[in-house]
Scaffold this active site. Sequence first.
Site, mmCIF file in Angstrom:
data_model
loop_
_atom_site.group_PDB
_atom_site.id
_atom_site.type_symbol
_atom_site.label_atom_id
_atom_site.label_comp_id
_atom_site.label_asym_id
_atom_site.label_seq_id
_atom_site.Cartn_x
_atom_site.Cartn_y
_atom_site.Cartn_z
ATOM 1 N N TYR A 105 -6.840 2.015 6.793
ATOM 2 C CA TYR A 105 -6.137 0.872 6.082
ATOM 3 C C TYR A 105 -5.695 -0.096 7.350
ATOM 4 C CZ TYR A 105 -2.542 4.089 8.011
ATOM 5 O OH TYR A 105 -1.942 5.042 8.651
ATOM 6 N N ASP A 120 1.517 10.323 3.700
ATOM 7 C CA ASP A 120 2.421 11.385 4.397
ATOM 8 C C ASP A 120 1.306 12.290 5.251
ATOM 9 O OD1 ASP A 120 4.363 12.708 5.593
ATOM 10 O OD2 ASP A 120 5.066 13.744 3.502
ATOM 11 N N CYS A 133 18.467 48.550 -4.452
ATOM 12 C CA CYS A 133 17.526 47.500 -5.494
ATOM 13 C C CYS A 133 18.364 46.984 -6.558
ATOM 14 C CB CYS A 133 16.395 48.060 -5.854
ATOM 15 S SG CYS A 133 15.129 46.967 -6.987
ATOM 16 N N CYS A 175 16.385 48.732 -9.835
ATOM 17 C CA CYS A 175 16.266 50.218 -10.120
ATOM 18 C C CYS A 175 17.520 51.269 -9.213
ATOM 19 C CB CYS A 175 15.081 50.446 -9.918
ATOM 20 S SG CYS A 175 14.614 50.540 -7.867
ATOM 21 N N GLU A 209 0.979 -1.236 -0.040
ATOM 22 C CA GLU A 209 -0.001 -0.006 0.074
ATOM 23 C C GLU A 209 1.061 1.223 -0.017
ATOM 24 O OE1 GLU A 209 -2.851 -0.295 3.461
ATOM 25 O OE2 GLU A 209 -2.783 -2.198 3.185
ATOM 26 N N LYS A 264 2.465 4.382 1.403
ATOM 27 C CA LYS A 264 2.505 5.175 2.543
ATOM 28 C C LYS A 264 2.158 6.715 2.729
ATOM 29 C CE LYS A 264 5.836 5.555 6.588
ATOM 30 N NZ LYS A 264 5.464 6.874 6.815
ATOM 31 N N LYS A 311 10.384 3.306 2.543
ATOM 32 C CA LYS A 311 10.422 4.673 2.332
ATOM 33 C C LYS A 311 11.177 5.086 1.015
ATOM 34 C CE LYS A 311 9.309 8.025 5.752
ATOM 35 N NZ LYS A 311 9.531 8.904 6.563
ATOM 36 N N CYS A 318 9.850 51.236 -10.109
ATOM 37 C CA CYS A 318 10.915 50.176 -10.205
ATOM 38 C C CYS A 318 10.264 49.336 -11.213
ATOM 39 C CB CYS A 318 11.248 49.189 -8.879
ATOM 40 S SG CYS A 318 12.092 47.998 -9.089
ATOM 41 N N CYS A 356 12.018 46.716 -2.175
ATOM 42 C CA CYS A 356 12.287 47.950 -2.918
ATOM 43 C C CYS A 356 11.021 48.810 -3.083
ATOM 44 C CB CYS A 356 12.486 47.472 -4.338
ATOM 45 S SG CYS A 356 12.782 49.250 -5.325
HETATM 46 ZN ZN LIG Z 1 13.855 48.433 -7.529
#
Ligand SMILES: [Zn+2]
Length: 693
Positions: free
Chosen positions: A243, A132, A426, A429, A128, A130, A332, A449, A444
């Site tokens: 299960y 998570d 930034c 720019c 089967e 497994k 696993k 920009c 920024c």
């Molecule tokens: Zn920027």
Amino acid sequence: MSIEIKPDVSPKSISNVKDAAQAVERLRNAIRFHNYRYYVLDSPMIADAEYDAMMQDLIELETRFPTLLTPDSPTQRVGGAARAELGLVTHPIPMLSLKTVYEKSDVISFDENCRRELGVGSVEYVAEPKFDGLAVELVYENGRLVMASTRGDGQTGEDITPNIKTLNEVPLVLLSVDGVVVPLRLVVRGEVFMRIEGFMELNRRRSEAGESLFANPRNAAAGSLRQLDPSISASRPLHIFLYEIADISGKEIETQWELLHTLQSWGLKTNIEESRFCHGTSELFRYHQDMYEKRDHLQYEIDGVVYKVNDRTSHERLGFRSRDPRWAIAYKFRPREATTRLLDIKVQVGRTGKLTPVAVLEPVVVGGVEVSRASLHNQSEIDRRDIRIGDTVLVKRAGDVIPQVEGPIGDQRDGSERIFHMPSECPVCGSDVVMSEDKKTTVCPNMNCPAQLRERLIHFASKQGMDIEGLGDKRVEQLVRAGLVTSFHSLYRLKKEDLMSLERYGDLSADTLLSQIEGSKKQPLWRFLNALGIPHVGEHMAQVLANNFRTIEKLMHASEQQLQSVSQVGPEVSRAVIEFFVDKYNHAEIEALINAGLRFVEIVKEEGKQPFEGLTFVFTGTLERWTREEAEQLVVDMGGHAASAVSKNTSYVVAGPNAGSKLAKAKTLGVTVISEDEFAAMIEKRASSGAAA
Ligand SMILES: [Zn+2]
């Protein structure tokens, strides 16, 4: 049990409790059956509307005959108040975890042991997936769900009965679909999980609401189920697969394969579809490989497979080794991780102005995919994990999620590694960036920009902003892409021939858009403030700021103290406002917008009642926020009347410090006296409710 698909029940014609009891029972049986068809088998037999109608009939009868209402009614999935804490539940039989292995050789010895102990040449297994998720246990007595709990430490778990009841896939009453007798008592185990799609959607909504995000579907499922308020669980997209049977009375089940089918015939959801019979190790390995290849295409996460000896009577003979059952094993998948070198850290500017550090890696294959970039989240994470440029790092990949750098591998440094700092400007720019105190976000602030212009312009033109009707996502995209709009104010310099040079523009549509842009030059100040996209300043806060500061100039020069003296402005907003206006690019842009002809009109007379209509105000004493004239103008702007003397027609006297005879007169006449703060709060409240109407 014979089940009516569509019971012919007419609640209106039922007048006594005996008939009602019969009708209720028939409706409940039918609804339970259709729940099973819909949620467990994914194969409905009736239309949603027909199902809803049955549910309505049932609710109507239960309302009219409240004595018939029972906790196991299909109408009672979400109920009960929030609890102070989740109670503890002792598992009737300890909930042990399976032995987990990663190597083929371990599976071979598992099989050898089973064959030797059982004295057979070949053992039949059920393989089967497994899941998570979060392991849970459900207890049914006389076919009714009486308890649900988490695994906890294996001996004691948490009581999650009200939460589990909100899952439509969990029957409150067991069915007997193929005539299989319902057991007197059943302790059944399985896994609650969230599908990947549901998880992404939940996180998307949480992100929009500014809430913290779940790291993965398993955490999301666990967090959603272990809620004190079951209505929160009900709102989350939780699913279950069952299960295992820990205890049962009133029914014999000989094999695991039969177990899965029997659970299903009682209305309990199993995953037979992905389960498989296997003989011998080569078939076990084949299944492992198949599921490994399939895992990214499943709707839910699995982290391996489970093998169980099919014959349940041999489980007892095989018994336990310390804490692990010897008749089952979890094989696993190898974790999807690898080590490689971190060559550099680049910084990306997102569409909302957020700067994100990205790892540049020496290409490495992780779980079958070549990875050369990975997310590093933010400066705080990099510091916490002590990740340096030049490090040998562990890279992980989960599902389809972007690979992540987990951390450096110890003892691999030679001193040439460099510590990373977010740039102060930034990279797109050149604006000075703003980093939060916890170093988790760096943005920024420049509204022009290029990395952000498109998103910001869409917001600028939106209905809650400058309200330029014809300027939607697609047109903004087109204008930015063509280089016709490179800043907010360049929008106001667009010419007809510019637009005509673009696809999908005709004479009329170009004229219409230009006149809409022109029309947006005169808007109330709050619209402009909202349109600027200042962090933490949305529609409502924009109104608060506009009402308190009146002009863009005053707001731009407001000190932190002045900002925070406004009752609804907290430190976060005041900091964001100051940082926004301190940016020289933003400063220049606002000037350019004003030069382009933007004028902010006072609160326009909206349709219907004005906020202060019919009210007369008198001011006395010293005001801190406004001059007397400004305050009186405010009242007038909002439809009220400002008088200089107190009379019995005065609605409010606004009194500051050093108030004189007017205050005394107000008291003798019984006129309501309010402080300046109360007056400000009144404006905020009325202005925002007026504007929202
Ligand atoms: Zn920027």
